[in-house]
Scaffold this active site. Sequence first.
Site, PDB file in Angstrom:
ATOM      1  N   GLU A   1      13.817  38.254  63.820  1.00  0.00           N
ATOM      2  CA  GLU A   1      14.072  39.510  64.521  1.00  0.00           C
ATOM      3  C   GLU A   1      13.730  39.350  66.002  1.00  0.00           C
ATOM      4  OE1 GLU A   1      16.132  41.762  63.151  1.00  0.00           O
ATOM      5  OE2 GLU A   1      14.667  42.239  61.582  1.00  0.00           O
ATOM      6  N   HIS A   2      14.592  39.925  66.841  1.00  0.00           N
ATOM      7  CA  HIS A   2      14.419  39.856  68.299  1.00  0.00           C
ATOM      8  C   HIS A   2      14.387  38.407  68.774  1.00  0.00           C
ATOM      9  CE1 HIS A   2      13.957  44.085  69.378  1.00  0.00           C
ATOM     10  NE2 HIS A   2      13.274  44.241  68.255  1.00  0.00           N
TER      11      HIS A   2
ATOM     12  N   ASP B   1      17.752  36.740  68.869  1.00  0.00           N
ATOM     13  CA  ASP B   1      19.139  36.401  69.260  1.00  0.00           C
ATOM     14  C   ASP B   1      19.315  36.350  70.771  1.00  0.00           C
ATOM     15  OD1 ASP B   1      18.902  39.216  69.371  1.00  0.00           O
ATOM     16  OD2 ASP B   1      20.770  39.626  68.297  1.00  0.00           O
TER      17      ASP B   1
ATOM     18  N   SER C   1      35.954  60.691  62.356  1.00  0.00           N
ATOM     19  CA  SER C   1      34.788  60.105  61.699  1.00  0.00           C
ATOM     20  C   SER C   1      34.139  61.154  60.806  1.00  0.00           C
ATOM     21  CB  SER C   1      33.790  59.605  62.749  1.00  0.00           C
ATOM     22  OG  SER C   1      32.659  59.083  62.106  1.00  0.00           O
TER      23      SER C   1
ATOM     24  N   ALA D   1      19.140  53.249  60.776  1.00  0.00           N
ATOM     25  CA  ALA D   1      18.089  52.818  59.853  1.00  0.00           C
ATOM     26  C   ALA D   1      17.760  51.336  60.024  1.00  0.00           C
ATOM     27  CB  ALA D   1      18.522  53.103  58.407  1.00  0.00           C
ATOM     28  N   GLY D   2      18.147  50.754  61.160  1.00  0.00           N
ATOM     29  CA  GLY D   2      17.836  49.339  61.385  1.00  0.00           C
ATOM     30  C   GLY D   2      18.742  48.408  60.599  1.00  0.00           C
ATOM     31  N   LEU D   3      19.893  48.932  60.105  1.00  0.00           N
ATOM     32  CA  LEU D   3      20.774  48.129  59.255  1.00  0.00           C
ATOM     33  C   LEU D   3      22.138  47.900  59.910  1.00  0.00           C
ATOM     34  CD1 LEU D   3      19.878  49.874  55.861  1.00  0.00           C
ATOM     35  CD2 LEU D   3      19.000  47.691  56.727  1.00  0.00           C
TER      36      LEU D   3
ATOM     37  N   ASP E   1      24.009  41.536  64.771  1.00  0.00           N
ATOM     38  CA  ASP E   1      24.646  42.445  63.819  1.00  0.00           C
ATOM     39  C   ASP E   1      26.112  42.058  63.599  1.00  0.00           C
ATOM     40  OD1 ASP E   1      22.220  43.562  64.367  1.00  0.00           O
ATOM     41  OD2 ASP E   1      22.982  45.391  65.285  1.00  0.00           O
TER      42      ASP E   1
ATOM     43  N   TYR F   1      14.176  48.469  73.411  1.00  0.00           N
ATOM     44  CA  TYR F   1      14.972  47.247  73.249  1.00  0.00           C
ATOM     45  C   TYR F   1      15.247  46.605  74.607  1.00  0.00           C
ATOM     46  CZ  TYR F   1      18.513  44.183  71.219  1.00  0.00           C
ATOM     47  OH  TYR F   1      19.225  43.083  70.799  1.00  0.00           O
TER      48      TYR F   1
HETATM   49  C1  GLA Z   1      19.377  45.114  67.101  1.00  0.00           C
HETATM   50  C2  GLA Z   1      20.341  44.299  67.964  1.00  0.00           C
HETATM   51  C3  GLA Z   1      20.410  42.853  67.469  1.00  0.00           C
HETATM   52  C4  GLA Z   1      19.030  42.221  67.347  1.00  0.00           C
HETATM   53  C5  GLA Z   1      18.120  43.151  66.538  1.00  0.00           C
HETATM   54  C6  GLA Z   1      16.686  42.657  66.495  1.00  0.00           C
HETATM   55  O1  GLA Z   1      19.885  45.262  65.804  1.00  0.00           O
HETATM   56  O2  GLA Z   1      21.638  44.877  67.923  1.00  0.00           O
HETATM   57  O3  GLA Z   1      21.204  42.110  68.342  1.00  0.00           O
HETATM   58  O4  GLA Z   1      18.483  41.938  68.598  1.00  0.00           O
HETATM   59  O5  GLA Z   1      18.099  44.472  67.056  1.00  0.00           O
HETATM   60  O6  GLA Z   1      16.599  41.444  65.816  1.00  0.00           O
END
Ligand code: GLA
Length: 443
Positions: free
Chosen positions: A86-87, A89, A120, A181-183, A234, A288
């Site tokens: 995570e974090h 890329d 939508s 939701a972080g997905l 993502d 971010y």
């Molecule tokens: C978000 C960003 C991704 C990545 C994640 C953290 O989802 O869109 O590019 O940086 O956070 O891993």
Amino acid sequence: MRPLQHASLPAERVPGKGRLGSRRPEIPPGTMALMGSDGSTGDPAWIEPWTRGQGETRTLAFFERAWGGAADGVWSAPGRLTIIGEHTDYSGGLSLPTVTAHRTYVAARRREDSSVRIASEGAGDLAGPGETWEGRLSDIAPSSVGGWPAYVTGVLWALRERGYDGPGVDLAITSCLPADAGLGSSGAVECATALAVNALWRLALDSDDAHAELAEACIDGEEAIAQAPTGGLDQHTQLRCREGEALELDFSERPPIATHRPLYFPDYGLCLLITDVRSRGRQRTAGYVERRDQCAAAAAALGVERLRDLVGVHGARFRIEGLPDPVLRARARHVVTEVERVIDVSAQLAGTGPAHERFVDIGKQLFRSHASLEVDFEASTPELNLAVDTAFRSGALGARMVGAGFGGSTLALVRRADADAVASDIDRAFTASGRERPRFLVV
Ligand code: GLA
């Protein structure tokens, strides 16, 4: 980042038992109501995915209601679930994601003119124009589209910037992937749109390399039109990873190099339990952007182009610990150790040692990743920590926050037979601390 929201979908009941056995109540797919929120059952709330058939039927029907007549087809993209990495890329590092069975669907029809119409389902709650947006291809430019349609129109803009072109399109979007939701719900909308436009414009971008090109277009569109920063994890996952596998993504190059890894958790009775803690990080975009800037500043202070360049370099950790700024030091420490954890977990997945030992090692790396994201990267929240700590006490092999953080979800590596019990423990811990009840998914 302002993902599309589809939280108020009408329920569709399908027969059959919940996948996790008899303790789990039957829940209509896509239903996001809290089961037992009146205290009647106390069961945790599960978000069931639609089957592909359900998603496609629903989206085609929505298209017909929105625009009249039939769509030419329906395309879809899954949620992104980072197993570890995570974090990393945007620092040129490595990540190891997989995808959810929960998907975003786009039904689409080619037009004769250059108009674009987008509907939508459930977008009424979002910043933007309500449920529909209409314009022309030539209207789409940086700062010209606001709110949720920017994520969709951004893809059209970016494809045209890359020299691909075609006529206008009618689009209708639905989703059973929880938003914010972080997905990767924004990425799922972009990727499903890109696949639809690829087909309608007859671009034939169908190989893995071509999907990498589509992913890069989605990234460009998100940054330029939606003006939301993304590192690309993502979109590359959502267009290149198949269900049931992990994808090792190496961001030292753009587009990133993808290596497919088997993900055989189900074969060993394991699953990934996702807890959507339902705290929507208002400061997520700001946090971010700040983290990206800090990583760039740490790399500059360490004399490298990107923090990833320090991975595997003799004395690198010593150099990091010598950074005078404690914030930059901590951010660099997270990125370098997180990339090392990705390398370790990938090796464990590919390894041939006893499976249970490898799963225990992977689980420990998940806990370490969370600690690093909490302490060194400061991207966690009390809710994410509570879900991870409760999963630990309930016997999970490992757990960590997923996605950008500042709210969102956690994942826990658990025995499938224990998933209900772990979810119930997390649910009770949230209730006991007076928090909104979480929702659960499994992968
Ligand atoms: C978000 C960003 C991704 C990545 C994640 C953290 O989802 O869109 O590019 O940086 O956070 O891993």
